[in-house]
Design an enzyme around this catalytic site. Sequence first.
Site, PDB file in Angstrom:
ATOM      1  N   ARG A   1     -13.098  25.650 -31.139  1.00 22.47           N
ATOM      2  CA  ARG A   1     -11.852  25.024 -30.680  1.00 22.47           C
ATOM      3  C   ARG A   1     -11.716  23.662 -31.318  1.00 22.47           C
ATOM      4  O   ARG A   1     -12.645  22.858 -31.268  1.00 22.47           O
ATOM      5  CB  ARG A   1     -11.840  24.891 -29.150  1.00 22.47           C
ATOM      6  CG  ARG A   1     -11.762  26.241 -28.483  1.00 22.47           C
ATOM      7  CD  ARG A   1     -11.626  26.155 -26.985  1.00 22.47           C
ATOM      8  NE  ARG A   1     -11.866  27.486 -26.439  1.00 22.47           N
ATOM      9  CZ  ARG A   1     -11.949  27.777 -25.155  1.00 22.47           C
ATOM     10  NH1 ARG A   1     -11.801  26.817 -24.256  1.00 22.47           N
ATOM     11  NH2 ARG A   1     -12.166  29.004 -24.754  1.00 22.47           N
TER      12      ARG A   1
ATOM     13  N   SER B   1      -7.711  28.913 -24.945  1.00 27.17           N
ATOM     14  CA  SER B   1      -7.721  29.105 -23.493  1.00 27.17           C
ATOM     15  C   SER B   1      -6.774  28.166 -22.757  1.00 27.17           C
ATOM     16  O   SER B   1      -5.585  28.144 -23.033  1.00 27.17           O
ATOM     17  CB  SER B   1      -9.154  28.977 -22.994  1.00 27.17           C
ATOM     18  OG  SER B   1      -9.223  29.329 -21.643  1.00 27.17           O
ATOM     19  N   HIS B   2      -7.330  27.358 -21.871  1.00 28.07           N
ATOM     20  CA  HIS B   2      -6.515  26.485 -21.019  1.00 28.07           C
ATOM     21  C   HIS B   2      -6.150  25.173 -21.717  1.00 28.07           C
ATOM     22  O   HIS B   2      -5.431  24.363 -21.151  1.00 28.07           O
ATOM     23  CB  HIS B   2      -7.297  26.174 -19.754  1.00 28.07           C
ATOM     24  CG  HIS B   2      -8.640  25.605 -20.066  1.00 28.07           C
ATOM     25  ND1 HIS B   2      -9.655  26.372 -20.596  1.00 28.07           N
ATOM     26  CD2 HIS B   2      -9.111  24.346 -19.994  1.00 28.07           C
ATOM     27  CE1 HIS B   2     -10.700  25.600 -20.815  1.00 28.07           C
ATOM     28  NE2 HIS B   2     -10.405  24.371 -20.463  1.00 28.07           N
TER      29      HIS B   2
ATOM     30  N   ASP C   1      -4.987  32.124 -21.967  1.00 28.57           N
ATOM     31  CA  ASP C   1      -5.338  33.430 -22.533  1.00 28.57           C
ATOM     32  C   ASP C   1      -5.580  34.499 -21.474  1.00 28.57           C
ATOM     33  O   ASP C   1      -6.048  35.595 -21.804  1.00 28.57           O
ATOM     34  CB  ASP C   1      -6.544  33.305 -23.461  1.00 28.57           C
ATOM     35  CG  ASP C   1      -7.779  32.792 -22.760  1.00 28.57           C
ATOM     36  OD1 ASP C   1      -7.642  32.010 -21.788  1.00 28.57           O
ATOM     37  OD2 ASP C   1      -8.895  33.172 -23.162  1.00 28.57           O
TER      38      ASP C   1
ATOM     39  N   SER D   1     -15.439  27.832 -12.673  1.00 29.50           N
ATOM     40  CA  SER D   1     -14.313  27.362 -13.473  1.00 29.50           C
ATOM     41  C   SER D   1     -13.165  28.377 -13.472  1.00 29.50           C
ATOM     42  O   SER D   1     -12.556  28.629 -14.499  1.00 29.50           O
ATOM     43  CB  SER D   1     -14.786  27.103 -14.894  1.00 29.50           C
ATOM     44  OG  SER D   1     -15.394  28.273 -15.411  1.00 29.50           O
TER      45      SER D   1
ATOM     46  N   ASP E   1      -7.721  34.818 -18.935  1.00 34.10           N
ATOM     47  CA  ASP E   1      -9.022  35.192 -18.383  1.00 34.10           C
ATOM     48  C   ASP E   1      -9.370  34.423 -17.102  1.00 34.10           C
ATOM     49  O   ASP E   1     -10.227  34.840 -16.349  1.00 34.10           O
ATOM     50  CB  ASP E   1     -10.149  35.090 -19.427  1.00 34.10           C
ATOM     51  CG  ASP E   1     -10.255  33.724 -20.065  1.00 34.10           C
ATOM     52  OD1 ASP E   1      -9.416  32.853 -19.766  1.00 34.10           O
ATOM     53  OD2 ASP E   1     -11.184  33.525 -20.879  1.00 34.10           O
ATOM     54  N   ARG E   2      -8.697  33.302 -16.854  1.00 35.09           N
ATOM     55  CA  ARG E   2      -8.964  32.563 -15.614  1.00 35.09           C
ATOM     56  C   ARG E   2      -7.959  32.927 -14.536  1.00 35.09           C
ATOM     57  O   ARG E   2      -6.877  33.435 -14.843  1.00 35.09           O
ATOM     58  CB  ARG E   2      -8.852  31.057 -15.857  1.00 35.09           C
ATOM     59  CG  ARG E   2      -9.867  30.544 -16.821  1.00 35.09           C
ATOM     60  CD  ARG E   2      -9.793  29.026 -16.890  1.00 35.09           C
ATOM     61  NE  ARG E   2     -10.806  28.559 -17.818  1.00 35.09           N
ATOM     62  CZ  ARG E   2     -11.361  27.366 -17.796  1.00 35.09           C
ATOM     63  NH1 ARG E   2     -10.971  26.481 -16.894  1.00 35.09           N
ATOM     64  NH2 ARG E   2     -12.291  27.034 -18.668  1.00 35.09           N
TER      65      ARG E   2
ATOM     66  N   LYS F   1     -14.071  37.550 -18.534  1.00 34.99           N
ATOM     67  CA  LYS F   1     -13.493  37.263 -17.245  1.00 34.99           C
ATOM     68  C   LYS F   1     -12.033  37.695 -17.287  1.00 34.99           C
ATOM     69  O   LYS F   1     -11.444  37.794 -18.367  1.00 34.99           O
ATOM     70  CB  LYS F   1     -13.682  35.804 -16.863  1.00 34.99           C
ATOM     71  CG  LYS F   1     -13.124  34.780 -17.822  1.00 34.99           C
ATOM     72  CD  LYS F   1     -13.516  33.400 -17.298  1.00 34.99           C
ATOM     73  CE  LYS F   1     -12.915  32.296 -18.129  1.00 34.99           C
ATOM     74  NZ  LYS F   1     -13.871  31.739 -19.097  1.00 34.99           N
TER      75      LYS F   1
ATOM     76  N   ASP G   1      -4.600  31.352 -16.864  1.00 37.31           N
ATOM     77  CA  ASP G   1      -4.619  30.314 -17.894  1.00 37.31           C
ATOM     78  C   ASP G   1      -3.988  30.791 -19.200  1.00 37.31           C
ATOM     79  O   ASP G   1      -3.414  31.880 -19.268  1.00 37.31           O
ATOM     80  CB  ASP G   1      -6.047  29.808 -18.127  1.00 37.31           C
ATOM     81  CG  ASP G   1      -6.918  30.826 -18.828  1.00 37.31           C
ATOM     82  OD1 ASP G   1      -6.657  32.035 -18.687  1.00 37.31           O
ATOM     83  OD2 ASP G   1      -7.871  30.427 -19.523  1.00 37.31           O
TER      84      ASP G   1
ATOM     85  N   GLU H   1     -17.638  32.488 -12.402  1.00 34.85           N
ATOM     86  CA  GLU H   1     -17.954  31.096 -12.671  1.00 34.85           C
ATOM     87  C   GLU H   1     -17.061  30.225 -11.794  1.00 34.85           C
ATOM     88  O   GLU H   1     -15.940  30.610 -11.465  1.00 34.85           O
ATOM     89  CB  GLU H   1     -17.675  30.755 -14.132  1.00 34.85           C
ATOM     90  CG  GLU H   1     -18.551  31.484 -15.119  1.00 34.85           C
ATOM     91  CD  GLU H   1     -18.388  30.894 -16.512  1.00 34.85           C
ATOM     92  OE1 GLU H   1     -19.202  30.046 -16.883  1.00 34.85           O
ATOM     93  OE2 GLU H   1     -17.436  31.279 -17.213  1.00 34.85           O
TER      94      GLU H   1
ATOM     95  N   THR I   1     -23.636  28.420 -18.163  1.00 38.14           N
ATOM     96  CA  THR I   1     -22.175  28.421 -18.234  1.00 38.14           C
ATOM     97  C   THR I   1     -21.691  29.183 -19.469  1.00 38.14           C
ATOM     98  O   THR I   1     -22.254  29.032 -20.552  1.00 38.14           O
ATOM     99  CB  THR I   1     -21.687  26.965 -18.285  1.00 38.14           C
ATOM    100  OG1 THR I   1     -21.991  26.365 -17.031  1.00 38.14           O
ATOM    101  CG2 THR I   1     -20.190  26.882 -18.524  1.00 38.14           C
TER     102      THR I   1
HETATM  103  C1  VG1 Z   1     -15.529  25.897 -19.610  1.00 36.10           C
HETATM  104  C2  VG1 Z   1     -16.037  26.375 -18.257  1.00 36.10           C
HETATM  105  C3  VG1 Z   1     -16.863  27.627 -18.425  1.00 36.10           C
HETATM  106  C4  VG1 Z   1     -16.016  28.696 -19.146  1.00 36.10           C
HETATM  107  C5  VG1 Z   1     -15.516  28.148 -20.454  1.00 36.10           C
HETATM  108  C6  VG1 Z   1     -14.602  29.086 -21.177  1.00 36.10           C
HETATM  109  O1  VG1 Z   1     -16.617  25.577 -20.430  1.00 36.10           O
HETATM  110  O2  VG1 Z   1     -16.783  25.370 -17.620  1.00 36.10           O
HETATM  111  O3  VG1 Z   1     -17.290  28.076 -17.164  1.00 36.10           O
HETATM  112  O4  VG1 Z   1     -16.785  29.847 -19.396  1.00 36.10           O
HETATM  113  O5  VG1 Z   1     -14.784  26.933 -20.223  1.00 36.10           O
HETATM  114  O6  VG1 Z   1     -13.494  29.423 -20.398  1.00 36.10           O
HETATM  115  P1  VG1 Z   1     -17.115  24.068 -20.655  1.00 36.10           P
HETATM  116  O7  VG1 Z   1     -18.216  24.136 -21.670  1.00 36.10           O
HETATM  117  O8  VG1 Z   1     -15.914  23.299 -21.100  1.00 36.10           O
HETATM  118  O9  VG1 Z   1     -17.577  23.595 -19.306  1.00 36.10           O
HETATM  119  V1  VG1 Z   1     -11.998  29.645 -21.148  1.00 36.10           V
HETATM  120  O10 VG1 Z   1     -10.904  30.301 -20.005  1.00 36.10           O
HETATM  121  O11 VG1 Z   1     -11.730  28.111 -21.704  1.00 36.10           O
HETATM  122  O12 VG1 Z   1     -12.281  30.684 -22.380  1.00 36.10           O
HETATM  123 CO    CO Z   2      -9.280  31.162 -20.766  1.00 39.93          CO
END
Ligand code: VG1
Ligand code: CO
Length: 580
Positions: free
Chosen positions: A46, A138-139, A305, A392, A307-308, A403, A303, A390, A371
């Site tokens: 990213r 993602s988000h 994509d 998150s 998955d959340r 997810k 979110d 998770e 994580t």
């Molecule tokens: C975050 C979350 C983690 C999740 C990851 C990807 O990672 O804490 O639990 O699996 O995002 O989710 P980090 O390293 O920023 O804490 V997603 O929906 O951004 O693909």
């Molecule tokens: Co996501």
Amino acid sequence: MGAGGSSRRGKAAVTTPAMAAVAGLNVKDLPTKPYEGQKTGTSGLRKKTKEFMQENYLANWVQSLFCALGDEIKGQSLGLGGDGRYFGKEAAQIIIKLAAGNGFKKVVVGQNALMATPAASALIRRRKLYGGLIMSASHNPGGPDNDFGIKFNYTGGEPAPERITDKIYGETTKVSVLHMADIPDVDLSKVGVTKFGDFEVEVVDPVEDYLATLQSVFDFPLLKSFLARRDFSLVFDAMHAVTGPYAKRILVEELGAPASCVKDGVPSPDFNGGHPDPNLTYAEELVKIMWADESPAFGAASDGDGDRNMILGHKFFVNPSDSVAIIAANAQSCIPYFKGGLKGVARSMPTSGALDRVAADLGVPFFETPTGWKFFGNLMDAGKCSVCGEESFGTGGDHIREKDGIFAVLSWLSIVAAKNKDVPEGGQLVTVQDVAVAHWKKYGRNFFSRYDYEECASADANKMVDHLRSVIAAAKPGDKFGDFTLATADDFEYTDPIDGSKASKQGLRFIFTDGSRIIFRLSGTGSSGATIRLYIEQYTSDPAKLMLDAQEALGPIIKVALEVSKLQEFTGRSSPTVIT
Ligand code: VG1
Ligand code: CO
């Protein structure tokens, strides 16, 4: 940041038909030079969109991936799609040419280059694809001034394990040639097959395979009859991101909910200028709807994509750590796919221990992983995990290997439907809150909160981490931290029970004698600066305390966390960016 583009541009491409593993294609070998820093984080690569748009930046990473995978990709089929963010359509064309040039026989791509992350996982599994590329950050916000991202999912539909991501990174440091098929851009707006010699691109409806997977998990007719009740209503906030078309097809067309239940359901390249992160801060419009006196009975958001997920009741927030525990506790009785019982459950380390109590009660294996979703895949493949989550806002099952936001929504709807099966229409509906409170009464409540300090200076964040490491090194069991007595303090390390691989430095933990925990981690998904995450947890089985506000209940331990870390001193931040 990376190597200068001028030398790349200067050289002529070499055409080598022999490179093509599939007949009828010309492949050009384009010289390139490595970029620094193409290391994947918690979930793929990213970066700022503009960084991705530099000459060959994306192509370099994708070529590196294909080199890392080697000969096994020849003649295979690759899935492709993304969350609809800015640069996705251009990126898809680059990836298709590289896939063809590196010997893939076919690319299966979502219409308009769209594909939610869980849908990509389902597509790979159902169509037995070799793997897939998901274009998403993602988000993280999208658009020319925000973020883009890409990740690779492997044959089971699971995010690439670290042995592969490490290899990709190695390749990015030495990539020198891009094998690009000499084909025109493909029209991704229409479903259908386009052929170039023996290579083909199939544009598919991005919902179809995913819907079929969900139909094998849930009782759609039952959900449809539940949603037809006049005393139940829902709202789903797609946050201008990829789940709009999914919610319309699944909730509205298949399950009969009114079209008006999908909020902000048209994917936009910059998420309408928003932050497609389903939490109480960024999904504030949905929160407002659900906290109104006359709100729908059920609210959910997903979110960028897909998955959340965030699950809300009337004036009620379901903490994701509770959500996975509640889904696990009710899975066997409410969700047909789990009717034979759960094989096991798993959660990421910072996620609260609510799930552990359910596992103990059900007598099923329990796992605590670092994580990131990539650690759940091995457990699922080995038949040791059916439901996982998770803190998150990630919840999932072993129907796929990602997810799955809509899975969480349908799980909750299935639970609420089952609890109301004997409640006549117009009677006292069992609410989302009732389900959560009943759970706490049975298992006790793990109060949980996460504080995020976004975009801190990396140097400051690292100093704080160094400081915490020295505190941990000096700490002994029995030490007092405020009113809390230390049981153990460490840096979380995980050994995969299936393949023995190790992941270290996965989060600094202080675990107290009453089971309370303070955890610090640096985010691995940001594109600039450092995001500090502080996770706090405290358990109670005292019936008088179950209904306390989480922030209130956790006040004393949060104070300890801020003191021990000297967070404000190191970062200058007096309050977090996001509190969950
Ligand atoms: C975050 C979350 C983690 C999740 C990851 C990807 O990672 O804490 O639990 O699996 O995002 O989710 P980090 O390293 O920023 O804490 V997603 O929906 O951004 O693909
Ligand atoms: Co996501």
